[in-house]
Design a protein around this motif. Structure first.
Motif, mmCIF file in Angstrom:
data_model
loop_
_atom_site.group_PDB
_atom_site.id
_atom_site.type_symbol
_atom_site.label_atom_id
_atom_site.label_comp_id
_atom_site.label_asym_id
_atom_site.label_seq_id
_atom_site.Cartn_x
_atom_site.Cartn_y
_atom_site.Cartn_z
ATOM 1 N N CYS A 72 1.070 -1.304 -0.073
ATOM 2 C CA CYS A 72 -0.076 -0.213 0.096
ATOM 3 C C CYS A 72 0.878 1.298 -0.058
ATOM 4 O O CYS A 72 1.744 1.248 0.885
ATOM 5 C CB CYS A 72 -0.910 0.093 1.327
ATOM 6 S SG CYS A 72 -1.838 1.708 1.614
ATOM 7 N N CYS A 114 -0.088 3.407 3.380
ATOM 8 C CA CYS A 114 0.236 3.137 4.803
ATOM 9 C C CYS A 114 1.482 2.108 4.956
ATOM 10 O O CYS A 114 2.015 1.632 5.989
ATOM 11 C CB CYS A 114 -0.511 2.601 5.558
ATOM 12 S SG CYS A 114 -1.384 1.127 5.104
ATOM 13 N N ARG A 132 1.350 -1.254 4.226
ATOM 14 C CA ARG A 132 0.881 -2.527 4.508
ATOM 15 C C ARG A 132 1.007 -3.580 3.414
ATOM 16 O O ARG A 132 0.851 -2.923 2.216
ATOM 17 C CB ARG A 132 -0.687 -2.474 5.109
ATOM 18 C CG ARG A 132 -1.089 -4.011 5.271
ATOM 19 C CD ARG A 132 -0.775 -4.156 6.978
ATOM 20 N NE ARG A 132 -1.822 -5.102 7.326
ATOM 21 C CZ ARG A 132 -1.915 -6.407 7.162
ATOM 22 N NH1 ARG A 132 -1.164 -6.992 6.273
ATOM 23 N NH2 ARG A 132 -2.848 -6.874 7.708
ATOM 24 N N THR A 191 -6.934 -2.986 3.832
ATOM 25 C CA THR A 191 -7.820 -3.449 4.946
ATOM 26 C C THR A 191 -7.555 -2.148 5.882
ATOM 27 O O THR A 191 -8.118 -2.303 7.041
ATOM 28 C CB THR A 191 -7.712 -4.932 5.374
ATOM 29 O OG1 THR A 191 -6.183 -5.026 5.696
ATOM 30 C CG2 THR A 191 -8.188 -5.690 4.360
ATOM 31 N N ARG A 192 -6.225 -1.559 5.932
ATOM 32 C CA ARG A 192 -5.683 -1.052 7.104
ATOM 33 C C ARG A 192 -6.558 0.596 6.748
ATOM 34 O O ARG A 192 -6.843 1.009 7.861
ATOM 35 C CB ARG A 192 -4.256 -0.996 7.208
ATOM 36 C CG ARG A 192 -3.793 -0.471 8.490
ATOM 37 C CD ARG A 192 -2.758 -1.251 8.922
ATOM 38 N NE ARG A 192 -1.460 -0.523 8.170
ATOM 39 C CZ ARG A 192 -0.070 -0.471 8.764
ATOM 40 N NH1 ARG A 192 -0.047 -0.711 9.886
ATOM 41 N NH2 ARG A 192 0.770 -0.114 7.990
ATOM 42 N N CYS A 193 -6.025 1.104 5.630
ATOM 43 C CA CYS A 193 -6.429 2.696 5.589
ATOM 44 C C CYS A 193 -7.386 2.744 4.320
ATOM 45 O O CYS A 193 -7.686 3.975 4.285
ATOM 46 C CB CYS A 193 -5.172 3.328 5.042
ATOM 47 S SG CYS A 193 -4.113 2.957 3.512
ATOM 48 N N GLY A 194 -8.023 1.736 3.772
ATOM 49 C CA GLY A 194 -8.749 1.883 2.766
ATOM 50 C C GLY A 194 -8.244 2.399 1.499
ATOM 51 O O GLY A 194 -9.270 2.513 0.563
ATOM 52 N N ALA A 195 -6.957 2.708 1.132
ATOM 53 C CA ALA A 195 -6.499 3.032 -0.056
ATOM 54 C C ALA A 195 -6.726 2.097 -1.012
ATOM 55 O O ALA A 195 -6.360 0.846 -0.845
ATOM 56 C CB ALA A 195 -5.105 3.602 0.206
#
Lengths: 206, 235
Positions: free
Chosen positions: A22, A25, A27, A37-41
């Protein structure tokens, strides 16, 4: 401290491991995942259309850059004087008053940075896979500098806003923004978007 | 300064387990792959290839970030509404607040510029600080993250280059030099509030470590999901 590496061996990347990183972030995900899944980007190993977006914003910025330099930035009216000042005219005027440092700041922010930014982005977009002139590290640093410094061009727009709101003595003296103020602001914004659209991961790809 | 992430030498050949992926990070700038390891406060993990700072945790970071963000919001309110600069020339006075600077272009064709200046120096900085408080405040007290905390923090991150309070301050300095010949300018209380705002913003960005925030959001999110699953299986 990094684990021992073989000299000259390519650095392992998310892409070379068959994964997607990503860019927001950091990930890492298995291929085929669409959103982080962490920041939705939105995720993509490399965005094939990144360069198209870079060029689109680049041209948009260039188109509005010409009126920004031709038309007046400031329209000044006093009892004895009425005049229009362009970006370059403002620098010359400051030099005439002996304000060399401020003249340099405006020259740097309003002329040197925008022109340098157009050249730097075009150079990076054209030579993204070609490291004949600059190696990967230098290209990456150039992109980081362009992203960091580009927003400082907005100084002149703010100067116009402050002067126009401050100098309002109805008949005696007024300062109004000219059409160049808006085209210059747009040019700065468009070139910032152009630099942001660039995917610096592509610089390092084999 | 020591990077405690390890370069991943032998990438998993096929179908890595999700748990293994959780321990990996790709440099957002150059895609170099690392296995994360604990990083002590005030240490920094730096990408060995491009030099980007990957992890830089600070002690009590969340409470400090929130304190600085709230301070910045208060200073911003003061900076917007109080008189900013006072101009006097041959017996005439003019006073401008930041709001006046924003509304300077409010007539006719210049309206879009007014909107842009307002967005860059007031709306976007305030929105960014509010989003950060929204994300971190519930987690600081050990509670679960609020809905869409991840999206909120991602937006705050994306807005960072568009938040231009410090550039505005340099613009003020240049404008002062330009009118210095024809008028006397005195800075008002809002001017000092704005200077304070810029200092607080710098401190805030220094304490902020995105990776710590992302890890906290992910932890709370998975805890919430497990709790919800447990409740669902009981029902």
């Amino acid at each position: 401290m990094t684990a021992p590496q073989i000299l000259g061996a390519p650095t392992p990347t998310a892409r070379s491991a068959g994964l997607i990183g990503c860019t927001r972030c950091g990930r890492v995900f298995a291929p085929g995942t669409e959103l982080c899944t962490r920041c939705g980007a939105p995720l993509s190993s490399r965005d094939p259309r990144a360069l198209q977006r870079v060029w689109a914003w680049w041209f948009a910025g260039l188109v509005v850059y010409f009126p920004a330099n031709i038309y007046p930035m400031l329209i000044t009216r006093t009892l004895t004087y009425s005049g229009e000042g362009t970006i370059l005219g403002g620098v010359v005027e400051l030099l005439g008053h002996g304000d060399y440092f401020v003249a340099f700041v405006i020259f740097f922010a309003s002329i040197l940075i925008p022109v340098g930014k157009f050249l730097a982005i075009a150079f990076l977009a054209l030579s993204i896979r070609n490291h004949r002139f600059l190696d990967e590290h230098a290209q990456h640093r150039l992109h980081a500098v362009v992203e960091f410094i580009g927003r400082w061009s907005m100084i002149d727009v703010f100067v116009v806003a402050i002067l126009a709101s401050l100098v309002r003595f109805d008949a005696v003296a007024t300062i109004n923004p000219g059409i160049a103020a808006i085209s210059f602001a747009l040019s700065v914004a468009f070139t910032m978007l152009s630099a942001q659209s660039f995917d610096p991961r592509q610089i390092w790809d084999e | 300064m020591s990077a405690s992430v390890h370069q991943q030498d032998s990438p998993p050949a096929s179908g890595p387990a999700p748990a293994a992926l959780e321990r990996l990070r790709a440099c957002p700038h150059c895609d170099a792959l690392y296995q994360i390891a604990p990083v002590a406060p005030r240490e920094r993990a730096i990408c060995t290839r491009c030099g980007a700072v990957l992890i830089a945790p600070r002690a009590r970071a969340f409470s400090r970030i929130i304190a600085l963000a709230v301070t910045a919001l208060i200073l911003m309110a003061a900076a917007i509404f109080m008189p900013f600069l006072d101009l006097s020339a041959s017996g005439m006075h003019s006073r401008a607040s930041v709001l006046d600077a924003v509304l300077a272009f409010s007539d006719g064709m210049m309206l879009p510029l007014s909107v842009a200046v307002g967005a860059l120096i007031v709306v976007i900085p305030a929105l960014r600080l509010s989003l950060i408080v929204y994300t971190l405040a519930p987690m600081m007290r050990g509670g679960p993250a609020l809905p869409r905390a991840g999206q909120a923090f991602r937006l705050a991150d994306a807005l960072k280059p568009w938040s231009m309070a410090e550039i505005f301050l340099i613009g003020v300095a240049v404008a002062l030099v330009k009118v210095a010949g024809i008028a006397t300018v005195t800075p008002g209380p809002a001017f000092w509030a704005f200077c304070g705002l810029v200092v607080v913003t710098v401190l805030h960005d220094d304490v902020m470590d995105a990776e710590s925030v992302w890890q906290a959001i992910e932890r709370r999110e998975s805890a919430r999901r497990t709790a919800a699953d447990a409740a669902a299986s009981r029902a």
